[in-house]
Design a protein around this motif. Sequence first.
Motif, PDB file in Angstrom:
ATOM      1  N   TYR A  52      -4.025   8.278  -1.025  1.00  0.00           N
ATOM      2  CA  TYR A  52      -4.849   7.620  -2.025  1.00  0.00           C
ATOM      3  C   TYR A  52      -4.107   7.569  -3.353  1.00  0.00           C
ATOM      4  O   TYR A  52      -3.204   8.361  -3.601  1.00  0.00           O
ATOM      5  N   ASP A  53      -4.493   6.641  -4.212  1.00  0.00           N
ATOM      6  CA  ASP A  53      -3.900   6.558  -5.542  1.00  0.00           C
ATOM      7  C   ASP A  53      -4.379   7.744  -6.369  1.00  0.00           C
ATOM      8  O   ASP A  53      -5.566   7.866  -6.673  1.00  0.00           O
ATOM      9  N   ASN A  54      -3.445   8.608  -6.752  1.00  0.00           N
ATOM     10  CA  ASN A  54      -3.827   9.836  -7.439  1.00  0.00           C
ATOM     11  C   ASN A  54      -4.556   9.586  -8.752  1.00  0.00           C
ATOM     12  O   ASN A  54      -5.402  10.376  -9.162  1.00  0.00           O
ATOM     13  N   ASP A  55      -4.223   8.474  -9.439  1.00  0.00           N
ATOM     14  CA  ASP A  55      -4.900   8.220 -10.706  1.00  0.00           C
ATOM     15  C   ASP A  55      -6.329   7.738 -10.499  1.00  0.00           C
ATOM     16  O   ASP A  55      -7.074   7.558 -11.458  1.00  0.00           O
ATOM     17  N   GLU A  56      -6.716   7.514  -9.241  1.00  0.00           N
ATOM     18  CA  GLU A  56      -8.092   7.120  -8.951  1.00  0.00           C
ATOM     19  C   GLU A  56      -8.805   8.153  -8.084  1.00  0.00           C
ATOM     20  O   GLU A  56      -9.816   7.855  -7.460  1.00  0.00           O
ATOM     21  N   VAL A  57      -8.261   9.352  -8.030  1.00  0.00           N
ATOM     22  CA  VAL A  57      -8.910  10.456  -7.322  1.00  0.00           C
ATOM     23  C   VAL A  57      -9.586  11.347  -8.353  1.00  0.00           C
ATOM     24  O   VAL A  57      -8.939  11.867  -9.259  1.00  0.00           O
ATOM     25  N   ASP A  65     -14.486  11.643  -5.568  1.00  0.00           N
ATOM     26  CA  ASP A  65     -14.512  10.185  -5.505  1.00  0.00           C
ATOM     27  C   ASP A  65     -13.066   9.746  -5.333  1.00  0.00           C
ATOM     28  O   ASP A  65     -12.228   9.977  -6.206  1.00  0.00           O
ATOM     29  N   LEU A  66     -12.760   9.125  -4.185  1.00  0.00           N
ATOM     30  CA  LEU A  66     -11.369   8.842  -3.840  1.00  0.00           C
ATOM     31  C   LEU A  66     -10.882   7.480  -4.309  1.00  0.00           C
ATOM     32  O   LEU A  66      -9.735   7.117  -4.059  1.00  0.00           O
ATOM     33  N   GLY A  67     -11.727   6.718  -4.979  1.00  0.00           N
ATOM     34  CA  GLY A  67     -11.272   5.476  -5.589  1.00  0.00           C
ATOM     35  C   GLY A  67     -10.631   4.526  -4.599  1.00  0.00           C
ATOM     36  O   GLY A  67     -11.188   4.210  -3.559  1.00  0.00           O
ATOM     37  N   ALA A  68      -9.410   4.073  -4.909  1.00  0.00           N
ATOM     38  CA  ALA A  68      -8.729   3.061  -4.089  1.00  0.00           C
ATOM     39  C   ALA A  68      -8.068   3.695  -2.878  1.00  0.00           C
ATOM     40  O   ALA A  68      -7.330   4.667  -3.000  1.00  0.00           O
ATOM     41  N   PHE A  69      -8.322   3.137  -1.704  1.00  0.00           N
ATOM     42  CA  PHE A  69      -7.741   3.639  -0.469  1.00  0.00           C
ATOM     43  C   PHE A  69      -6.337   3.083  -0.270  1.00  0.00           C
ATOM     44  O   PHE A  69      -6.079   1.911  -0.491  1.00  0.00           O
ATOM     45  N   LYS A  70      -5.418   3.941   0.181  1.00  0.00           N
ATOM     46  CA  LYS A  70      -4.134   3.472   0.682  1.00  0.00           C
ATOM     47  C   LYS A  70      -4.184   3.341   2.196  1.00  0.00           C
ATOM     48  O   LYS A  70      -3.510   2.516   2.783  1.00  0.00           O
TER      49      LYS A  70
END
Length: 327
Positions: free
Chosen positions: A232-237, A190-195
């Motif tokens: 991607y934001d690592n804390d949301e991966v 789950d990659l959460g927030a996209f950069k």
Amino acid sequence: MPNGISAAESEDPFAAETGMETLRFNLVEEADAYTLSRYAREQAEALGIMTFEAAAFANAISEIAMNAIVHGRGGAAEVHLTDNQRGIEAVIGDNGPGIGSLAQAFTEGHSTAGTLGLGLSAAHRACEDFSVLRNDSSGTTIALRQYLHVPTNEIDYDVVSLPAENSTYNKDIFLTQESRGDTVLVMVADLGAFKSLDHNASQILREVSISHRHSSLEELGTELQRCLGDYYDNDEVHFALLRISPFGAECHVVGNAQAACFQAEKPTGELATFTVIASDGVDLSQVTEPIVDSDAYTLASQIFNQSAVPEEDATVLVVRRFSNESR
């Protein structure tokens, strides 16, 4: 015969069972490369490897053999079963000066006159395993391997993955990868927030998992975090990795992804054990109703229906390994 390939006759321990013996080839002229690749393809297809994969494997062998003949001052090759009897291995050695830079040689389109650089990257992609066994001033030896697919009566795996309610886009990604004819690696992320909305995260996961397929899952996980962190934001991966092989099961979880073992009841009353990895849109603690033993997809559906959080993207991937006794 070049260094790294023995000319001595030896008994093939699998020949009696499969009818395939180790066959050795001298590589002197172009026709030798054709003969070698044709034999490897025939043996791969006879073993049960799919026609397309056998053809790609043969093309890779032909490419390396031709380079040995044209740029490597000739050489020799042998073709035999892999140690686990699940694939075909071709070992090709030459008498050339060696590859000056392996890193450059594996670069797409790279060619260096007088070395095995020509076609190395293409050959590497065309087979499941590719190893440089020797590379020095006396020559280069390369091993290429192609394997059968893992039989479903040994390891069965499948997935259910759906977006959140009222959403059309699912940010969960899942990957399944077989290797050596007896090992399965599965991943849920789950990659959460996209950069970066235009970057192909699936391609990152696949490329890293292939290049690190023989690493520990912890090492693979570290490399995945490093590569994904650029986009991607690592804390949301969040991701879960599971590898099942004849040597056992290995699991690695990062973030809020999940992994757990469950039991399903067989018609005989016995219990079958299977493993689940899931995204953070699943709450496996909610699985309280009995699970009925079935194929991997049906098992995944039963788990999903009990545990998926409607407001979240949700993915459940089930892997079941069958013991020799239960087949």
